[in-house]
Design a protein around this motif. Sequence first.
Motif, PDB file in Angstrom:
ATOM      1  N   TYR A  51      -5.175  -3.722  -8.573  1.00 29.94           N
ATOM      2  CA  TYR A  51      -5.353  -4.394  -7.286  1.00 29.94           C
ATOM      3  C   TYR A  51      -5.919  -5.804  -7.456  1.00 29.94           C
ATOM      4  CZ  TYR A  51      -4.452   0.314  -5.732  1.00 29.94           C
ATOM      5  OH  TYR A  51      -3.872   1.539  -5.541  1.00 29.94           O
ATOM      6  N   ASN A  89       0.823  -1.218   0.000  1.00 24.41           N
ATOM      7  CA  ASN A  89       0.000   0.000   0.000  1.00 24.41           C
ATOM      8  C   ASN A  89       0.852   1.260   0.000  1.00 24.41           C
ATOM      9  OD1 ASN A  89      -2.827   0.858  -0.035  1.00 24.41           O
ATOM     10  ND2 ASN A  89      -2.310   1.900   1.868  1.00 24.41           N
ATOM     11  N   TRP A 104      -3.963   2.560  -2.151  1.00 29.01           N
ATOM     12  CA  TRP A 104      -5.307   2.352  -2.688  1.00 29.01           C
ATOM     13  C   TRP A 104      -6.154   3.618  -2.561  1.00 29.01           C
ATOM     14  CZ3 TRP A 104      -9.827   3.092  -0.115  1.00 29.01           C
ATOM     15  CH2 TRP A 104      -9.791   3.145   1.291  1.00 29.01           C
ATOM     16  N   TYR A 149      -7.218   3.414  -6.253  1.00 29.25           N
ATOM     17  CA  TYR A 149      -8.155   2.305  -6.405  1.00 29.25           C
ATOM     18  C   TYR A 149      -9.371   2.667  -7.262  1.00 29.25           C
ATOM     19  CZ  TYR A 149     -11.639  -1.210  -5.087  1.00 29.25           C
ATOM     20  OH  TYR A 149     -12.623  -2.168  -5.110  1.00 29.25           O
ATOM     21  N   PRO A 172      -8.823  -3.618  -2.948  1.00 33.41           N
ATOM     22  CA  PRO A 172      -7.502  -3.019  -2.666  1.00 33.41           C
ATOM     23  C   PRO A 172      -6.744  -3.741  -1.553  1.00 33.41           C
ATOM     24  CG  PRO A 172      -9.198  -1.743  -1.587  1.00 33.41           C
ATOM     25  CD  PRO A 172      -9.922  -2.830  -2.338  1.00 33.41           C
ATOM     26  N   ASP A 215     -13.713  -1.035   1.994  1.00 35.42           N
ATOM     27  CA  ASP A 215     -12.532  -0.784   1.165  1.00 35.42           C
ATOM     28  C   ASP A 215     -11.361  -0.203   1.944  1.00 35.42           C
ATOM     29  OD1 ASP A 215     -13.881  -1.747  -0.986  1.00 35.42           O
ATOM     30  OD2 ASP A 215     -14.327   0.200  -1.886  1.00 35.42           O
TER      31      ASP A 215
END
Length: 753
Positions: free
Chosen positions: A222, A206, A211, A215, A231, A734
């Motif tokens: 991803y 990350n 993300w 993302y 993600p 997320d």
Amino acid sequence: MNINVFKIASIIALWLFGISSFAQNLAIVKDNKSDYVIIVSQSASQSDITAAEYLQEYIFKSTGVVVPSLKETEQQNQNVISIGNTLLLSKTKNKTKDSYQEDEFQIFADNNNLFFVGGTDKGTLYGVIEFIEKYLNSYVLAPDVEIVAELKEIVIPENINLNDKPYNVFRNVNGSFVDNEKYKNWMRLDNVYEVFGNNYYVHTFNNLIPWEKYYKLYPDLYAYYNDKHFPTQLCLSNPEVLNRAITKLKHEMFKQPDRKYWSVSQNDNDSYCKCEKCTRTIEKEGSPSGLLLQFVNNIAAEFPDKIISTLAYSYTRKAPKYTKPAKNVQIVLCTIELNRSMPIAEDPSSASFVEDIKQWSALTDNIMIWDYTVDFAHFSYPFPNLHVLQPNIKFFNEYNVKSHFQQTNTLIGHEMSELKSYLIARLLWNPDINFDSTKQVFIEKYFGDASKYILEYVNTLEKELLKSGDKLNIYEHPTSHENTIYSEKNLKYYNKLFDKAEKAVKNNPYVYQRVKVARLPIQYTVMEIGKKHLLGKRGWYNKKNKDYIIKEEMLAVLDDFYNTCKNNNVRNLNESRLTPKKYYDMTMRFLRIYTKDNLAFEKKITSKVAASAKYSKGDVQLLTNGVRGSNDYNVHWIGWENEDTKLILDLEKNVSFDSIIISSMYYPQSWILHPQSIECLVSEDGINYTSVGKYAPGLIQKDEENIKDFVFTGKFNNIKYVSFDVKGTKIMPDWHYAAGGKSWFFFDEIIIK
């Protein structure tokens, strides 16, 4: 006549031996003065300067004598203590600093001068520390604890010649202790955060491609699974991921040119990419590590002067069939799943790890081991694994592991942090130490007059573990061994030992507090087992007639535990940073039982969907036992994973009341969220229900209360049934590191008044 001659000859020989013996000593300090000066070279490293400062400091602390410290050009015909690569060293027959291995040191005398010399990094410094311990009998045992012997003189053999070097080249005992520079030096330890790029030590996907930034714009960067991109991890078969990662690393390395190690490694979850390309490579390699390693090797080729480190952890622990790590790739092999009650090599349940380390060591000799030596869910809880430390480190060394990250999470108040860190540090330097005597020496110096009781406590814990045959898990709850290691009988004995230990040092406030801190894990265990058996024999309450009366002796344990934490600046009790204050408050909340005036107490409750049997055996009747859950979801909490449910409470007769309360837990580190929504309904007959309110925390929950009370108020008359319609979030949102994974919700108690 012959006898007299023999006697005279013997006397002369002894006299000559005495003169010779005296001549073979160097008097560094004698008669409250010193004829020596300490010198360092003109181009001395900071490590050599620190070595000179330590030597001067501890000679003064031991004897009250100041040995001057000079630049070598200022020295004039005095006896010399030479630190590092001085000009005086070059005039001896001894080898120079460049001839030693990293961290190796030598201490020797020549022409009444004393020399400390060593290899790159901190060899000379470690030699000085060895000298201080061996000849000044002074030790640093913890960041705030040093033992200094009072000496009238410092006299050492003129033929002194000590040489030592570490078996392992990188030695880290993780935790706050190594943030203290003197402690880190004294234990001869390294700090990963000083050699790896900032924010680039493990779980770095990350950091490479955040993300939060990419993302929504580029989901195909991803992981793909369950027919969607998440993600959680990167798609390592996507060439754009490689390009972006290389670009980001170039930028970071430009800002930190002195850092040699850079981790390119998976995020801390198991939700890796299963797209067609990734799956094809994984199947060919027989492990997701093959796909990861191909990606990392490509990055390593771009940075040949750096070491690119990656994890063999969880789903990547198994070595690949074909791909080998590049020369400048380091494998960080993790032991997180293993049992801690037996040496790895002897434990049948660790067989898969043994096979993995064999396979990795056949592919590369650049392996760092990441071992785990504490209970992460309960730092202040006895974890008697000292007996496996030495055999495990020697086992790792058998497979050519020379770098260690021992995740001991040292901090004041964590179970025997000081002892465990000391032992591991000694083992990383020399795996063949006499472990029992090293343990005893530390305990005697650290606990003083209380040491025999502390040693008995430590040894008894180990004996009881081995007798029980129990396994040790790094996320277990104290109730895991309530009938064996922490039986009622054993806990009484441990407390008796600590009573004696406290009494032995009651007049020494510093050592007394060390004993109090060492006692915290036993107090914690008593309290946590008591929470499980709240109204039982080992619990917090006595029953008198129809009332439950809290045990004053249990409250005294809680108060003493909390006060010891405050007095010694204990900062946290688990990896989620549970503070002693929060633990105290949550325990007091837990202790407010609801047996009186609670219309829900011991009433029958049913759930449309069964609760998970993993927690509290899935017994939903605990929701009406009058006891709220503790700070740990293992105690008096009921959980559902990836589900909705409906709870129906039967009050047995029609009654009136003003409030309905049900509580849920939020613990995202373990994938636990509040329900997406919870609606409360009431009914007179169990057929026709009326909604009395609804709460909707939603799907995207961030920084929520750890425990949330859902309170429904009003004038509820002639009600026999109360229902809760619960919708779970089902998957992690997320923002979570395990986005897309199955989520939980937990309830602890229903209270109706």
